[in-house]
Design a protein around this motif. Sequence first.
Motif, mmCIF file in Angstrom:
data_model
loop_
_atom_site.group_PDB
_atom_site.id
_atom_site.type_symbol
_atom_site.label_atom_id
_atom_site.label_comp_id
_atom_site.label_asym_id
_atom_site.label_seq_id
_atom_site.Cartn_x
_atom_site.Cartn_y
_atom_site.Cartn_z
ATOM 1 N N ILE A 156 0.865 -1.181 0.000
ATOM 2 C CA ILE A 156 0.000 0.000 0.000
ATOM 3 C C ILE A 156 0.897 1.224 0.000
ATOM 4 C CG2 ILE A 156 -1.774 1.290 1.234
ATOM 5 C CD1 ILE A 156 -2.365 -1.406 2.685
ATOM 6 N N LEU A 213 -3.212 0.456 -3.881
ATOM 7 C CA LEU A 213 -2.978 -0.909 -3.428
ATOM 8 C C LEU A 213 -2.422 -1.732 -4.593
ATOM 9 C CD1 LEU A 213 -3.357 -3.008 -1.119
ATOM 10 C CD2 LEU A 213 -5.646 -3.433 -2.058
ATOM 11 N N ILE A 257 -7.224 -6.155 3.713
ATOM 12 C CA ILE A 257 -7.089 -6.441 2.288
ATOM 13 C C ILE A 257 -7.879 -7.720 2.055
ATOM 14 C CG2 ILE A 257 -5.535 -7.015 0.401
ATOM 15 C CD1 ILE A 257 -3.335 -5.498 1.943
#
Length: 134
Positions: A44, A92, A122
């Motif tokens: 990220i 991401l 996630i």
Amino acid sequence: MKRRTFVLGTIPLCSGFAGCTGQFSDSRMISVTVFNHSERPYTIEMALSRTDEDISRSESRAFSGRIDVEPDEQTIRKDVAEQQQYLIEYSLFEDNSFLTEQDHFHYYPGDEDESGSLAFDITSSGTLTRRWAI
């Protein structure tokens, strides 16, 4: 002689005040915790920017960094910024190369959990979801 005694007598008192004011001026910090519920590693890229109108764009950046999270693991970045209002932008990447999502949201003090952390998940489909404080 009395003057000297008075001056020396106030030094410990003044230094005592200095220690006390430091305790009151310490800002609470926020941390970022990311849980990866997938079978792939993710990265990220995240930026926290202050939303004050009276500062320049370059001065608004409070944190900018990468957070790597291995499959079925969690990563914690402690004390990334002071608790205050931010615009949080993120990208991401699956396997540190394939962009799966890019978005932003607003953070307001009090949105973090009891440990002072902003928590994210996630998902197995490669999206980032935010855990909200209860």
